[in-house]
Design a protein around this motif. Sequence first.
Motif, PDB file in Angstrom:
ATOM      1  N   LEU A  41      48.825 -27.100  31.094  1.00 61.10           N
ATOM      2  CA  LEU A  41      49.051 -26.330  32.308  1.00 61.10           C
ATOM      3  C   LEU A  41      48.137 -26.833  33.411  1.00 61.10           C
ATOM      4  O   LEU A  41      47.023 -27.285  33.150  1.00 61.10           O
ATOM      5  N   HIS A  42      48.619 -26.717  34.644  1.00 65.00           N
ATOM      6  CA  HIS A  42      47.818 -27.063  35.815  1.00 65.00           C
ATOM      7  C   HIS A  42      47.832 -25.871  36.772  1.00 65.00           C
ATOM      8  O   HIS A  42      48.775 -25.071  36.762  1.00 65.00           O
ATOM      9  N   PRO A  43      46.792 -25.726  37.615  1.00 62.29           N
ATOM     10  CA  PRO A  43      46.788 -24.617  38.566  1.00 62.29           C
ATOM     11  C   PRO A  43      48.069 -24.584  39.395  1.00 62.29           C
ATOM     12  O   PRO A  43      48.501 -25.600  39.937  1.00 62.29           O
ATOM     13  N   GLY A  44      48.668 -23.399  39.466  1.00 63.93           N
ATOM     14  CA  GLY A  44      49.866 -23.207  40.273  1.00 63.93           C
ATOM     15  C   GLY A  44      51.176 -23.512  39.573  1.00 63.93           C
ATOM     16  O   GLY A  44      52.241 -23.422  40.196  1.00 63.93           O
ATOM     17  N   ASP A  45      51.152 -23.849  38.277  1.00 68.12           N
ATOM     18  CA  ASP A  45      52.397 -24.172  37.577  1.00 68.12           C
ATOM     19  C   ASP A  45      53.318 -22.954  37.475  1.00 68.12           C
ATOM     20  O   ASP A  45      52.860 -21.822  37.261  1.00 68.12           O
ATOM     21  N   ILE A  46      54.595 -23.222  37.609  1.00 65.86           N
ATOM     22  CA  ILE A  46      55.629 -22.204  37.407  1.00 65.86           C
ATOM     23  C   ILE A  46      56.183 -22.386  35.997  1.00 65.86           C
ATOM     24  O   ILE A  46      56.574 -23.489  35.607  1.00 65.86           O
ATOM     25  N   VAL A  47      56.182 -21.299  35.228  1.00 59.84           N
ATOM     26  CA  VAL A  47      56.606 -21.331  33.824  1.00 59.84           C
ATOM     27  C   VAL A  47      57.958 -20.628  33.702  1.00 59.84           C
ATOM     28  O   VAL A  47      58.144 -19.519  34.196  1.00 59.84           O
ATOM     29  N   LEU A  48      58.887 -21.300  33.030  1.00 57.77           N
ATOM     30  CA  LEU A  48      60.235 -20.771  32.819  1.00 57.77           C
ATOM     31  C   LEU A  48      60.350 -20.163  31.427  1.00 57.77           C
ATOM     32  O   LEU A  48      59.962 -20.769  30.433  1.00 57.77           O
ATOM     33  N   ALA A  49      60.898 -18.953  31.367  1.00 54.72           N
ATOM     34  CA  ALA A  49      61.312 -18.329  30.117  1.00 54.72           C
ATOM     35  C   ALA A  49      62.700 -17.727  30.364  1.00 54.72           C
ATOM     36  O   ALA A  49      63.235 -17.810  31.476  1.00 54.72           O
ATOM     37  N   HIS A  50      63.277 -17.122  29.332  1.00 51.21           N
ATOM     38  CA  HIS A  50      64.624 -16.560  29.462  1.00 51.21           C
ATOM     39  C   HIS A  50      64.702 -15.171  28.834  1.00 51.21           C
ATOM     40  O   HIS A  50      63.937 -14.853  27.925  1.00 51.21           O
ATOM     41  N   PHE A  51      65.632 -14.386  29.359  1.00 51.73           N
ATOM     42  CA  PHE A  51      65.997 -13.140  28.692  1.00 51.73           C
ATOM     43  C   PHE A  51      66.903 -13.514  27.513  1.00 51.73           C
ATOM     44  O   PHE A  51      68.131 -13.555  27.630  1.00 51.73           O
ATOM     45  N   ARG A  52      66.271 -13.769  26.359  1.00 52.90           N
ATOM     46  CA  ARG A  52      67.015 -14.181  25.182  1.00 52.90           C
ATOM     47  C   ARG A  52      66.605 -13.332  23.992  1.00 52.90           C
ATOM     48  O   ARG A  52      65.448 -12.901  23.891  1.00 52.90           O
ATOM     49  N   GLY A  53      67.565 -13.127  23.074  1.00 51.11           N
ATOM     50  CA  GLY A  53      67.305 -12.314  21.898  1.00 51.11           C
ATOM     51  C   GLY A  53      67.262 -13.133  20.630  1.00 51.11           C
ATOM     52  O   GLY A  53      67.226 -14.366  20.643  1.00 51.11           O
ATOM     53  N   LYS A  54      67.287 -12.433  19.495  1.00 57.29           N
ATOM     54  CA  LYS A  54      67.108 -13.078  18.200  1.00 57.29           C
ATOM     55  C   LYS A  54      68.193 -14.102  17.898  1.00 57.29           C
ATOM     56  O   LYS A  54      67.935 -15.098  17.215  1.00 57.29           O
ATOM     57  N   GLN A  55      69.410 -13.877  18.421  1.00 56.41           N
ATOM     58  CA  GLN A  55      70.484 -14.827  18.140  1.00 56.41           C
ATOM     59  C   GLN A  55      70.224 -16.188  18.776  1.00 56.41           C
ATOM     60  O   GLN A  55      70.714 -17.221  18.287  1.00 56.41           O
ATOM     61  N   ASP A  56      69.448 -16.209  19.855  1.00 59.84           N
ATOM     62  CA  ASP A  56      69.125 -17.473  20.529  1.00 59.84           C
ATOM     63  C   ASP A  56      67.734 -17.985  20.184  1.00 59.84           C
ATOM     64  O   ASP A  56      67.401 -19.134  20.510  1.00 59.84           O
ATOM     65  N   LEU A  57      66.920 -17.154  19.548  1.00 61.10           N
ATOM     66  CA  LEU A  57      65.532 -17.511  19.269  1.00 61.10           C
ATOM     67  C   LEU A  57      65.266 -17.633  17.764  1.00 61.10           C
ATOM     68  O   LEU A  57      64.139 -17.439  17.306  1.00 61.10           O
ATOM     69  N   LYS A  58      66.298 -17.938  17.016  1.00 64.98           N
ATOM     70  CA  LYS A  58      66.173 -18.160  15.566  1.00 64.98           C
ATOM     71  C   LYS A  58      65.503 -16.982  14.878  1.00 64.98           C
ATOM     72  O   LYS A  58      64.622 -17.136  14.020  1.00 64.98           O
ATOM     73  N   GLY A  59      65.944 -15.776  15.259  1.00 63.36           N
ATOM     74  CA  GLY A  59      65.449 -14.566  14.629  1.00 63.36           C
ATOM     75  C   GLY A  59      64.210 -13.974  15.264  1.00 63.36           C
ATOM     76  O   GLY A  59      63.751 -12.895  14.867  1.00 63.36           O
ATOM     77  N   THR A  60      63.638 -14.651  16.247  1.00 60.37           N
ATOM     78  CA  THR A  60      62.453 -14.150  16.941  1.00 60.37           C
ATOM     79  C   THR A  60      62.875 -13.254  18.096  1.00 60.37           C
ATOM     80  O   THR A  60      63.830 -13.553  18.807  1.00 60.37           O
ATOM     81  N   SER A  61      62.157 -12.155  18.307  1.00 64.56           N
ATOM     82  CA  SER A  61      62.496 -11.245  19.401  1.00 64.56           C
ATOM     83  C   SER A  61      61.952 -11.778  20.715  1.00 64.56           C
ATOM     84  O   SER A  61      61.048 -12.630  20.753  1.00 64.56           O
ATOM     85  N   MET A  62      62.493 -11.245  21.810  1.00 63.62           N
ATOM     86  CA  MET A  62      62.023 -11.645  23.134  1.00 63.62           C
ATOM     87  C   MET A  62      60.551 -11.259  23.339  1.00 63.62           C
ATOM     88  O   MET A  62      59.783 -12.007  23.961  1.00 63.62           O
ATOM     89  N   THR A  63      60.141 -10.122  22.784  1.00 65.87           N
ATOM     90  CA  THR A  63      58.749  -9.709  22.959  1.00 65.87           C
ATOM     91  C   THR A  63      57.795 -10.633  22.193  1.00 65.87           C
ATOM     92  O   THR A  63      56.705 -10.942  22.677  1.00 65.87           O
ATOM     93  N   THR A  64      58.209 -11.100  21.013  1.00 66.01           N
ATOM     94  CA  THR A  64      57.367 -12.040  20.269  1.00 66.01           C
ATOM     95  C   THR A  64      57.268 -13.370  21.008  1.00 66.01           C
ATOM     96  O   THR A  64      56.186 -13.970  21.107  1.00 66.01           O
ATOM     97  N   MET A  65      58.397 -13.854  21.531  1.00 69.71           N
ATOM     98  CA  MET A  65      58.374 -15.083  22.322  1.00 69.71           C
ATOM     99  C   MET A  65      57.454 -14.932  23.526  1.00 69.71           C
ATOM    100  O   MET A  65      56.657 -15.827  23.844  1.00 69.71           O
ATOM    101  N   THR A  66      57.531 -13.786  24.204  1.00 64.38           N
ATOM    102  CA  THR A  66      56.688 -13.553  25.379  1.00 64.38           C
ATOM    103  C   THR A  66      55.214 -13.500  24.986  1.00 64.38           C
ATOM    104  O   THR A  66      54.353 -14.067  25.681  1.00 64.38           O
TER     105      THR A  66
END
Length: 281
Positions: free
Chosen positions: A235-260
């Motif tokens: 990471l560098h100062p000022g970086d913009i980080v991308l995540a998604h509103f995704r659930g277990k079906q897209d995260l191989k069983g991982t919840s969005m809160t665990t990913m976050t």
Amino acid sequence: MGKHIAGVAALAAALLISGCTASADGPAPAQAPTTPAAAPPRERDEAAAGTAADTAAAYAKWGLKPFPAPPAPPRTKPVRTGGGPVPVISEIPTTDKVVFLTFDDGAEKDPEFVAMMRDLKIPFTMFLTDAAIRDDYGYFKPLSAELGAGVANHTLTHPDLRTLGAAAQQREICGQQEKLRRTHGTAPRLFRPPYGNWNEDTRTAARACGVEAIVLWRESMQITNMQYQRSDRKLHPGDIVLAHFRGKQDLKGTSMTTMTANMLRRIQEQGFTVARLEDYL
């Protein structure tokens, strides 16, 4: 003599009626308005300690430690908008050791994510696609209205804009501007093209639709770690980080809160805190 005594009595009665009093030293001084006494230092320290303990407990609930507070927003925003071509940015020019969180699309509508953000009070911006959110616009309202998350444009149907002509691009961007204006009260200032794909027609359309900046990213969160665009994988100062509103079906069983939570740990491990994108842009 009787007349003199009667005159003095009348004067005294008038002073009593008017609310004025006299003393040997002259009129009584006006009473200063009272103000609540400040809490003693010990009570202030105890209140601060209580707030810190509450914050630590809220973070511990999600297996995290509290972030340090971000620095005060800059007096002059480092990205200039308006008056020319719409800027396209992947990071904010700043020396502050902060990064900015963004969540795209809106397909996953996990109530636990709302609870998590309510506990953590971390700033983030949502780039929303109508096709993903139209079945439940209401899910996103507490995130914006109660928690202050920014609402931004991610097109109506999530196409690759480079495959579309100028008029079709404008329909995608302006159409979503209007949808979000109706559901959230104001039209977004920021726009993210799906897949990060754009061309000069995109910039022209964005400006015509009232967009002030096109926002890309430097890192994208996967399930347990980030994908980095730079070779140093940091990471560098000022970086913009991308995540998604995704659930277990897209995260191989991982919840969005665990990913976050995993994303927030990666940010902390590198000594960064999270700031509000709109304060810098």
